[in-house]
Motif scaffolding. Structure first.
Motif, mmCIF file in Angstrom:
data_model
loop_
_atom_site.group_PDB
_atom_site.id
_atom_site.type_symbol
_atom_site.label_atom_id
_atom_site.label_comp_id
_atom_site.label_asym_id
_atom_site.label_seq_id
_atom_site.Cartn_x
_atom_site.Cartn_y
_atom_site.Cartn_z
ATOM 1 N N LEU A 1 -2.766 6.078 -4.219
ATOM 2 C CA LEU A 1 -2.001 4.890 -4.613
ATOM 3 C C LEU A 1 -1.192 5.100 -5.889
ATOM 4 N N ILE B 1 4.296 10.788 2.139
ATOM 5 C CA ILE B 1 3.971 9.820 1.088
ATOM 6 C C ILE B 1 2.595 9.219 1.312
ATOM 7 N N LEU B 2 2.240 8.995 2.582
ATOM 8 C CA LEU B 2 0.916 8.418 2.865
ATOM 9 C C LEU B 2 -0.210 9.376 2.470
ATOM 10 N N VAL C 1 7.446 9.857 5.788
ATOM 11 C CA VAL C 1 6.466 8.777 5.624
ATOM 12 C C VAL C 1 5.051 9.348 5.516
ATOM 13 N N ARG D 1 1.797 7.273 -5.423
ATOM 14 C CA ARG D 1 2.841 6.590 -4.655
ATOM 15 C C ARG D 1 3.630 5.661 -5.562
ATOM 16 N N GLU E 1 0.825 -1.198 0.000
ATOM 17 C CA GLU E 1 0.000 0.000 0.000
ATOM 18 C C GLU E 1 0.865 1.256 0.000
ATOM 19 N N PHE E 2 1.928 1.214 0.811
ATOM 20 C CA PHE E 2 2.840 2.358 0.897
ATOM 21 C C PHE E 2 3.547 2.575 -0.437
ATOM 22 N N SER E 3 3.814 1.472 -1.144
ATOM 23 C CA SER E 3 4.530 1.581 -2.422
ATOM 24 C C SER E 3 3.590 1.911 -3.565
ATOM 25 N N GLY E 4 2.286 1.981 -3.287
ATOM 26 C CA GLY E 4 1.352 2.353 -4.329
ATOM 27 C C GLY E 4 0.768 1.172 -5.081
#
Lengths: 62, 275
Positions: B152, B147-148, B144, B155, A6-9
């Motif tokens: 999606l 980016i959050l 962090v 990211r 999820e963090f990496s998209g």
């Protein structure tokens, strides 16, 4: 793992972790079928290499 | 600051408390790790890695100390120069059973100046005990959260763009104080395709990120070493957050408890990992 995706998209729905014993054949089939259904709904991965198409070239050229 | 460290180290060596001191040596402006065994050498060349700015030359002291212990033929005690990050790495290596059962390291701590702590947005810029320097407060790091805040797709675009610059030098792995495996997944063709540049994107870096779970002590050496300026630390920071949320495990703390990813569950048919 899902949270890292999820963090990496990457949609975490694309990952499923399930314990299935080797004695649970029908359950295995069910889990896989469900996952295949889900993946079909989610669609092709954004990481899948794009197929070459002449359109991109003409776009760049213009 | 360095004079206090020199004095302390010389007394440790001359009283025979340690067989050698793993520190940094300044050889005409080039700073490298060095095992000091003579008080004269300490006087002449001991360095804290401060060049144009404080802490300009940093090395994974914990990993070097680990190798020193593993390669030493006897049970000698060694001294080692530690900053806050090095101490966290030593704590973590101990939890991963990499420092042996007996305590063979005497830490000589230095607290980092504010400038260095800020440069690395350090979470704890001082070891528990130190002989030189002043305690400065931990520095915030919001990467962090930034980016959050993205969706999606952004990211993914962000990380693919960053990873795409990777020249696969393995610098992040080699400098990492808590990367100690003898066989590395990243060099195994069946797990991560080898021979590509950039390496399989994003598999290569996500694989490394998973292996940093429950290990990374947030020293920022990887990001500093990366010739392509990939913000690896941000990725591993998020991994550390996940491990803290899921398992309540915070890396780099002193103690004995194992990292959650270093606990083997029982194999089928067994009641524990050891029977």
């Amino acid at each position: 793992m899902k949270k890292l995706l999820e963090f990496s998209g990457i949609d975490p729905e694309r990952l499923v972790l399930k314990w299935v014993s080797s004695a649970e054949g029908p359950r295995f089939a069910k889990v896989v079928t469900e996952f295949v259904e889900k993946i079909r709904q989610v669609g092709p991965s954004p990481l899948r290499p794009k197929k070459f198409s002449g359109e991109e070239l003409t776009e760049k050229a213009s | 600051m360095i004079e206090q460290v020199k004095k302390h180290v010389k007394s440790l060596i001359s009283t025979g408390k340690i067989a050698g001191f793993l520190g940094l040596r300044n050889d005409e402006g080039v700073v490298t790790p060095f095992l000091f065994q003579q008080p004269e050498d300490v006087d002449a060349a001991l360095s804290l890695g401060d060049l144009d700015v404080p802490g300009a030359a940093r090395y994974p002291m914990a990993k070097l100390a680990m190798r020193l212990l593993q390669n030493s033929q006897d049970d000698s005690i060694y001294g080692v120069l530690v900053r806050g990050c090095d101490e966290r790495a030593l704590n973590e290596l101990k939890r991963w059973n990499q420092l042996g059962t007996t305590d063979r390291l005497i830490k000589v701590g230095v607290a980092c100046p504010e400038e260095l702590a800020k440069d690395h947005q350090c979470r704890k810029p001082f070891p528990d005990e130190f002989v030189a320097g002043e305690k400065v407060s931990p520095q915030p790091n919001d990467v962090v959260t930034e980016i959050l805040a993205k969706d999606l797709d952004s990211r993914l675009a962000y990380w693919l763009g960053e990873f795409n610059r990777c020249i696969k030098c393995y610098g992040c792995r080699d400098i990492c104080p808590v990367c100690f495996c003898n066989v590395c997944t990243l060099g195994d063709d069946t797990l991560v395709r080898t021979g590509d540049l950039p390496p399989e994107n994003p598999m290569f870096h996500l694989t490394r990120a998973v292996h940093m779970a429950g290990r990374c002590i947030d020293c920022n050496l990887c990001t500093e070493a990366c010739p392509a300026d990939i913000p690896l630390r941000t990725l591993y920071k998020r991994v550390a957050e996940i491990i803290a949320d899921e398992f309540g495990y915070v890396t780099g703390e002193p103690g004995e408890g194992k990292s959650p990813l270093n606990i083997l569950g029982p194999e089928p048919g067994h009641t524990s990992a050891n029977d």
